[in-house]
Motif scaffolding. Structure first.
Motif, PDB file in Angstrom:
ATOM      1  N   ASN A 113      20.921  25.903  -1.902  1.00 27.84           N
ATOM      2  CA  ASN A 113      20.942  26.043  -0.450  1.00 27.84           C
ATOM      3  C   ASN A 113      22.043  25.207   0.190  1.00 27.84           C
ATOM      4  O   ASN A 113      22.567  25.563   1.258  1.00 27.84           O
ATOM      5  CB  ASN A 113      19.586  25.663   0.143  1.00 27.84           C
ATOM      6  CG  ASN A 113      18.556  26.765  -0.047  1.00 27.84           C
ATOM      7  OD1 ASN A 113      18.901  27.938  -0.172  1.00 27.84           O
ATOM      8  ND2 ASN A 113      17.286  26.397  -0.083  1.00 27.84           N
ATOM      9  N   MET A 136      14.476  28.895   4.591  1.00 28.21           N
ATOM     10  CA  MET A 136      13.906  27.746   3.893  1.00 28.21           C
ATOM     11  C   MET A 136      12.529  27.417   4.473  1.00 28.21           C
ATOM     12  O   MET A 136      12.318  27.491   5.671  1.00 28.21           O
ATOM     13  CB  MET A 136      14.816  26.524   4.017  1.00 28.21           C
ATOM     14  CG  MET A 136      16.204  26.709   3.438  1.00 28.21           C
ATOM     15  SD  MET A 136      17.261  27.648   4.587  1.00 28.21           S
ATOM     16  CE  MET A 136      18.839  27.561   3.736  1.00 28.21           C
ATOM     17  N   CYS A 137      11.621  27.027   3.589  1.00 28.77           N
ATOM     18  CA  CYS A 137      10.245  26.796   4.015  1.00 28.77           C
ATOM     19  C   CYS A 137       9.644  25.650   3.217  1.00 28.77           C
ATOM     20  O   CYS A 137       9.692  25.655   1.990  1.00 28.77           O
ATOM     21  CB  CYS A 137       9.422  28.066   3.811  1.00 28.77           C
ATOM     22  SG  CYS A 137       7.664  27.869   4.088  1.00 28.77           S
ATOM     23  N   GLU A 138       9.097  24.675   3.908  1.00 28.76           N
ATOM     24  CA  GLU A 138       8.498  23.523   3.248  1.00 28.76           C
ATOM     25  C   GLU A 138       7.004  23.702   3.009  1.00 28.76           C
ATOM     26  O   GLU A 138       6.428  23.078   2.128  1.00 28.76           O
ATOM     27  CB  GLU A 138       8.745  22.257   4.079  1.00 28.76           C
ATOM     28  CG  GLU A 138       8.336  20.985   3.366  1.00 28.76           C
ATOM     29  CD  GLU A 138       8.879  19.728   4.033  1.00 28.76           C
ATOM     30  OE1 GLU A 138       8.123  18.749   4.111  1.00 28.76           O
ATOM     31  OE2 GLU A 138      10.038  19.740   4.484  1.00 28.76           O
ATOM     32  N   TYR A 141       6.518  26.611  -0.552  1.00 27.91           N
ATOM     33  CA  TYR A 141       7.716  26.765  -1.367  1.00 27.91           C
ATOM     34  C   TYR A 141       7.404  26.405  -2.810  1.00 27.91           C
ATOM     35  O   TYR A 141       6.369  25.840  -3.129  1.00 27.91           O
ATOM     36  CB  TYR A 141       8.864  25.921  -0.821  1.00 27.91           C
ATOM     37  CG  TYR A 141       8.795  24.439  -1.099  1.00 27.91           C
ATOM     38  CD1 TYR A 141       9.874  23.787  -1.674  1.00 27.91           C
ATOM     39  CD2 TYR A 141       7.667  23.685  -0.778  1.00 27.91           C
ATOM     40  CE1 TYR A 141       9.830  22.419  -1.928  1.00 27.91           C
ATOM     41  CE2 TYR A 141       7.609  22.325  -1.021  1.00 27.91           C
ATOM     42  CZ  TYR A 141       8.697  21.707  -1.601  1.00 27.91           C
ATOM     43  OH  TYR A 141       8.654  20.362  -1.852  1.00 27.91           O
ATOM     44  N   TYR A 144      11.168  23.370  -4.440  1.00 28.82           N
ATOM     45  CA  TYR A 144      12.610  23.206  -4.311  1.00 28.82           C
ATOM     46  C   TYR A 144      12.959  22.139  -3.267  1.00 28.82           C
ATOM     47  O   TYR A 144      12.697  22.331  -2.074  1.00 28.82           O
ATOM     48  CB  TYR A 144      13.277  24.520  -3.915  1.00 28.82           C
ATOM     49  CG  TYR A 144      13.021  25.660  -4.877  1.00 28.82           C
ATOM     50  CD1 TYR A 144      12.894  25.432  -6.245  1.00 28.82           C
ATOM     51  CD2 TYR A 144      12.905  26.955  -4.413  1.00 28.82           C
ATOM     52  CE1 TYR A 144      12.676  26.471  -7.125  1.00 28.82           C
ATOM     53  CE2 TYR A 144      12.681  28.011  -5.285  1.00 28.82           C
ATOM     54  CZ  TYR A 144      12.568  27.761  -6.646  1.00 28.82           C
ATOM     55  OH  TYR A 144      12.346  28.791  -7.520  1.00 28.82           O
ATOM     56  N   CYS A 147      14.834  22.986   0.067  1.00 29.98           N
ATOM     57  CA  CYS A 147      14.156  23.771   1.110  1.00 29.98           C
ATOM     58  C   CYS A 147      13.506  22.874   2.155  1.00 29.98           C
ATOM     59  O   CYS A 147      12.959  23.368   3.139  1.00 29.98           O
ATOM     60  CB  CYS A 147      13.073  24.659   0.490  1.00 29.98           C
ATOM     61  SG  CYS A 147      13.690  26.064  -0.445  1.00 29.98           S
ATOM     62  N   THR A 171      15.583  27.304  10.988  1.00 33.53           N
ATOM     63  CA  THR A 171      14.708  27.707   9.877  1.00 33.53           C
ATOM     64  C   THR A 171      13.340  28.088  10.442  1.00 33.53           C
ATOM     65  O   THR A 171      12.408  27.288  10.428  1.00 33.53           O
ATOM     66  CB  THR A 171      14.571  26.563   8.849  1.00 33.53           C
ATOM     67  OG1 THR A 171      14.153  25.372   9.532  1.00 33.53           O
ATOM     68  CG2 THR A 171      15.894  26.293   8.152  1.00 33.53           C
TER      69      THR A 171
END
Length: 243
Positions: A113, A136-138, A141, A144, A147, A171
């Motif tokens: 990313n 991107m997602c926390e 996920y 990663y 992210c 995001t």
């Protein structure tokens, strides 16, 4: 990361892989910006179906969201195959999907990313596009670190310093579960957009387009499929509870 956009902000560049998350982000951007372009990255991923899905979803988006069809501009593909050979992973080589010594999945492509955002920022600068949009997602996920919200904040600052101008990274999925991502797509484009994502987007790490599930195509066993399936089931159950 989510920021309050200035009223003068009218254009965006969506980091677009053709998967569920980036398809939802593209719809989100079309709802908000007067001009939206997309960028994809060829980093030597094993399954070319991902690149094919990009075009199918882009084409279908104009039908799913006809009120904003004229906002969808050019698509760009950046050749990062050299980087992909350096950052070998289960997505670019024939390796088993498992956890490595650091506790990260072998599908993790080191710095992917970060590389994507640098290339996208350079493209956006030359194209006069004001906002970068990524999926991107926390919350949901696959382990990663690139992210994470903190990573995106650091990248926005680094790019702003390096380009000597404000760089905004949006995001919209950062704090959403997969169920909420389905819900967001439904809110933006209803059944037509949801069906587009089910039929044409691609998320499966194995590149499987032979097995069709309620949530779309995929092997049903890799981490990406498991997240997508669980999110879809939760979203469907939530809708049923409301009726």
């Amino acid at each position: 990361m989510s920021v309050i956009l200035e009223k003068s902000t009218t254009s965006a560049l969506v980091l677009f892989s053709g998967g569920q998350d980036s398809a939802t982000c593209l719809a989100w951007a079309l709802e908000r910006f007067g001009r939206v372009e997309t960028v994809g990255f060829d980093y030597g991923q094993r399954h070319l179906v991902e690149m094919e899905a990009r075009q199918a979803v882009r084409a279908g988006m104009k039908t799913a969201l006809p009120q904003w069809a004229d906002r969808l501009g050019d698509d760009h593909v950046v050749d990062l195959t050299g980087y992909g050979r350096i950052a070998e992973s289960a997505l670019t080589a024939d390796r088993k999907i498992e956890m490595d010594a650091r506790g990260l999945p072998t599908t993790f492509v080191p710095g992917r990313n970060l590389i994507f955002l640098v290339a996208a920022a350079a493209l956006a600068d030359r194209r006069g596009l004001e906002v970068l949009v990524g999926g991107m997602c926390e919350t949901d996920y696959s382990g990663y670190p690139d992210c994470r919200h903190e990573t995106m904040e650091a990248m926005a600052r680094a790019l702003s310093l390096g380009l000597d101008k404000p760089v905004v990274i949006e995001t919209p999925l950062m704090w959403l579960t997969k169920a909420q991502t389905w819900e967001l797509a439904d809110r933006i484009g209803g059944e037509t957009l949801v069906e587009l994502i089910i039929e044409d987007s691609h998320t499966c790490y194995q590149g499987d387009r032979t097995h069709r599930h309620a949530w779309g195509y995929g092997c049903g066993q890799c981490p990406a499929c498991e997240l997508r399936a669980a999110g879809h089931a939760e979203w469907v159950a939530g809708r049923g509870a409301q009726t």
